[in-house]
Scaffold this motif. Structure first.
Motif, PDB file in Angstrom:
ATOM      1  N   ILE A  30       0.932  -1.113  -0.062  1.00 51.55           N
ATOM      2  CA  ILE A  30      -0.071  -0.156   0.179  1.00 51.55           C
ATOM      3  C   ILE A  30       0.825   1.355  -0.022  1.00 51.55           C
ATOM      4  O   ILE A  30       1.829   1.420   1.094  1.00 51.55           O
ATOM      5  N   PRO A  31       0.656   2.096  -0.986  1.00 52.52           N
ATOM      6  CA  PRO A  31       1.524   3.338  -1.106  1.00 52.52           C
ATOM      7  C   PRO A  31       1.509   4.129   0.284  1.00 52.52           C
ATOM      8  O   PRO A  31       0.412   4.390   0.566  1.00 52.52           O
ATOM      9  N   GLY A  32       2.655   4.479   0.880  1.00 48.76           N
ATOM     10  CA  GLY A  32       2.652   5.418   2.103  1.00 48.76           C
ATOM     11  C   GLY A  32       2.134   4.672   3.471  1.00 48.76           C
ATOM     12  O   GLY A  32       2.105   5.415   4.439  1.00 48.76           O
ATOM     13  N   CYS A  33       2.026   3.295   3.375  1.00 51.51           N
ATOM     14  CA  CYS A  33       1.702   2.613   4.475  1.00 51.51           C
ATOM     15  C   CYS A  33       2.609   2.373   5.451  1.00 51.51           C
ATOM     16  O   CYS A  33       3.764   2.177   5.243  1.00 51.51           O
ATOM     17  N   GLU A  34       2.674   3.027   6.422  1.00 46.65           N
ATOM     18  CA  GLU A  34       3.422   3.110   7.770  1.00 46.65           C
ATOM     19  C   GLU A  34       3.071   1.709   8.824  1.00 46.65           C
ATOM     20  O   GLU A  34       4.096   1.458   9.232  1.00 46.65           O
ATOM     21  N   SER A  35       1.898   1.685   8.892  1.00 40.26           N
ATOM     22  CA  SER A  35       1.478   0.591   9.802  1.00 40.26           C
ATOM     23  C   SER A  35       0.304  -0.200   9.419  1.00 40.26           C
ATOM     24  O   SER A  35      -0.680   0.760   8.961  1.00 40.26           O
ATOM     25  N   LEU A  36      -0.023  -1.329   9.582  1.00 42.07           N
ATOM     26  CA  LEU A  36      -1.119  -2.146   9.156  1.00 42.07           C
ATOM     27  C   LEU A  36      -1.271  -3.082  10.405  1.00 42.07           C
ATOM     28  O   LEU A  36      -0.666  -4.104  10.269  1.00 42.07           O
ATOM     29  N   GLU A  37      -2.332  -3.288  11.363  1.00 39.15           N
ATOM     30  CA  GLU A  37      -2.357  -4.328  12.081  1.00 39.15           C
ATOM     31  C   GLU A  37      -3.764  -4.935  12.181  1.00 39.15           C
ATOM     32  O   GLU A  37      -4.738  -4.136  12.150  1.00 39.15           O
ATOM     33  N   LYS A  38      -3.529  -6.152  12.262  1.00 37.31           N
ATOM     34  CA  LYS A  38      -4.947  -7.011  12.252  1.00 37.31           C
ATOM     35  C   LYS A  38      -5.343  -6.814  13.603  1.00 37.31           C
ATOM     36  O   LYS A  38      -4.647  -7.259  14.557  1.00 37.31           O
ATOM     37  N   VAL A  39      -6.660  -6.267  13.868  1.00 39.43           N
ATOM     38  CA  VAL A  39      -7.185  -6.511  15.060  1.00 39.43           C
ATOM     39  C   VAL A  39      -8.387  -7.481  15.279  1.00 39.43           C
ATOM     40  O   VAL A  39      -8.827  -7.775  16.485  1.00 39.43           O
ATOM     41  N   ALA A  40      -9.027  -7.923  14.219  1.00 36.62           N
ATOM     42  CA  ALA A  40      -9.962  -9.235  14.332  1.00 36.62           C
ATOM     43  C   ALA A  40      -9.863  -9.885  12.984  1.00 36.62           C
ATOM     44  O   ALA A  40      -9.010  -9.075  11.933  1.00 36.62           O
ATOM     45  N   ASP A  41     -10.589 -10.864  12.787  1.00 36.91           N
ATOM     46  CA  ASP A  41     -10.587 -11.294  11.443  1.00 36.91           C
ATOM     47  C   ASP A  41     -11.009 -10.575  10.280  1.00 36.91           C
ATOM     48  O   ASP A  41     -10.658 -10.606   9.207  1.00 36.91           O
ATOM     49  N   THR A 129      -4.262  11.441  -8.717  1.00 31.85           N
ATOM     50  CA  THR A 129      -3.513  10.897  -7.743  1.00 31.85           C
ATOM     51  C   THR A 129      -4.019   9.454  -7.463  1.00 31.85           C
ATOM     52  O   THR A 129      -3.459   8.645  -7.047  1.00 31.85           O
ATOM     53  N   ALA A 130      -5.455   9.171  -7.109  1.00 34.11           N
ATOM     54  CA  ALA A 130      -5.938   8.079  -6.868  1.00 34.11           C
ATOM     55  C   ALA A 130      -5.479   6.877  -7.936  1.00 34.11           C
ATOM     56  O   ALA A 130      -5.334   5.722  -7.535  1.00 34.11           O
ATOM     57  N   LYS A 131      -5.636   7.440  -9.127  1.00 27.99           N
ATOM     58  CA  LYS A 131      -4.961   6.291 -10.279  1.00 27.99           C
ATOM     59  C   LYS A 131      -3.720   5.891 -10.266  1.00 27.99           C
ATOM     60  O   LYS A 131      -3.294   4.702 -10.476  1.00 27.99           O
ATOM     61  N   LYS A 132      -2.807   6.960  -9.793  1.00 29.63           N
ATOM     62  CA  LYS A 132      -1.323   6.929  -9.766  1.00 29.63           C
ATOM     63  C   LYS A 132      -1.285   5.678  -8.681  1.00 29.63           C
ATOM     64  O   LYS A 132      -0.366   4.930  -8.765  1.00 29.63           O
ATOM     65  N   LEU A 133      -1.908   6.034  -7.459  1.00 32.62           N
ATOM     66  CA  LEU A 133      -1.918   5.210  -6.313  1.00 32.62           C
ATOM     67  C   LEU A 133      -2.062   3.505  -6.358  1.00 32.62           C
ATOM     68  O   LEU A 133      -1.761   2.735  -6.123  1.00 32.62           O
ATOM     69  N   PHE A 137       0.083   0.326  -6.267  1.00 33.21           N
ATOM     70  CA  PHE A 137      -0.470  -0.588  -5.455  1.00 33.21           C
ATOM     71  C   PHE A 137      -0.401  -2.254  -6.218  1.00 33.21           C
ATOM     72  O   PHE A 137      -0.009  -2.895  -5.695  1.00 33.21           O
ATOM     73  N   PHE A 138      -1.185  -1.970  -7.282  1.00 34.79           N
ATOM     74  CA  PHE A 138      -1.280  -3.420  -8.164  1.00 34.79           C
ATOM     75  C   PHE A 138       0.009  -3.799  -8.628  1.00 34.79           C
ATOM     76  O   PHE A 138       0.166  -4.995  -8.619  1.00 34.79           O
ATOM     77  N   ALA A 139       0.916  -2.933  -8.992  1.00 35.47           N
ATOM     78  CA  ALA A 139       2.219  -3.426  -9.587  1.00 35.47           C
ATOM     79  C   ALA A 139       3.215  -4.042  -8.417  1.00 35.47           C
ATOM     80  O   ALA A 139       3.640  -4.993  -8.528  1.00 35.47           O
ATOM     81  N   GLN A 140       3.003  -3.394  -7.174  1.00 36.34           N
ATOM     82  CA  GLN A 140       3.637  -4.083  -6.214  1.00 36.34           C
ATOM     83  C   GLN A 140       2.914  -5.235  -5.414  1.00 36.34           C
ATOM     84  O   GLN A 140       3.585  -6.027  -5.268  1.00 36.34           O
ATOM     85  N   PRO A 152       8.845  -0.712  -2.907  1.00 33.09           N
ATOM     86  CA  PRO A 152       7.909   0.818  -3.680  1.00 33.09           C
ATOM     87  C   PRO A 152       8.739   1.178  -4.839  1.00 33.09           C
ATOM     88  O   PRO A 152       9.919   1.350  -4.790  1.00 33.09           O
ATOM     89  N   VAL A 153       8.085   1.596  -5.758  1.00 28.44           N
ATOM     90  CA  VAL A 153       8.532   2.247  -7.176  1.00 28.44           C
ATOM     91  C   VAL A 153       8.538   3.678  -6.739  1.00 28.44           C
ATOM     92  O   VAL A 153       7.810   4.438  -6.275  1.00 28.44           O
TER      93      VAL A 153
END
Length: 153
Positions: A30-41, A129-133, A137-140, A152-153
């Motif tokens: 995810i472009p620009g993602c610093e953290s992503l934590e699972k808190v539930a399923d 910007t949304a299309k670029k992001l 995302f899909f390339a990565q 990240p590119v």
């Protein structure tokens, strides 16, 4: 803002589904993602830093999964607050269809809304910007799911 499209990913449906539900994979792609934590399923918390035109904002928010039909489809929705920069919220319906034995067509339909200073930038800048992001995302994501480096590119 509405956006839709499809991407061909060189991996079987089950492998793509696992990637879409793996916080470690998503955090890397995810472009620009610093953290992503699972808190539930079906729920994660996230922090993403994005630059849209002259505005750079740090969004803290939640991501929820619903309408789960493994490994075929789901709806992913989220909202984030970016302080004085504003807010963003939206959802995407995602579906996966096999394309032969070793590839998958991922189709998505996104509905999103922004407010605050970001909204003042205008829809043309926000849409581009949304299309670029999404392209980043899909390339990565495709690279990560196929076991390649998802730098990240």
């Amino acid at each position: 803002m509405d956006m839709s499209g499809s991407e061909r990913i060189e991996a079987p449906v089950e492998q793509v589904w696992e990637g879409l539900n793996n916080p470690d994979v998503l955090r890397r792609v995810i472009p620009g993602c610093e953290s992503l934590e699972k808190v539930a399923d079906d729920e994660m918390t996230a922090r993403v830093v994005l630059k849209i035109g002259p505005i750079k904002a740090k969004f803290d928010g939640t991501v929820r999964l619903s309408n789960l039909d493994p490994p075929n489809s789901y709806t992913i929705s989220g909202e984030g607050k970016g302080g004085v920069a504003g807010f963003a919220k939206g959802s995407a319906d995602v579906s996966l269809v096999p394309d032969g034995a070793e590839a998958t067509i991922l189709t998505y339909t996104v509905k999103a809304e922004v407010g605050g200073k970001i909204a003042q930038l205008g829809s043309r800048l926000i849409d581009s910007t949304a299309k670029k992001l999404a392209a980043q995302f899909f390339a990565q994501f495709g690279a990560a799911v196929c076991g390649e480096d998802a730098t990240p590119v």
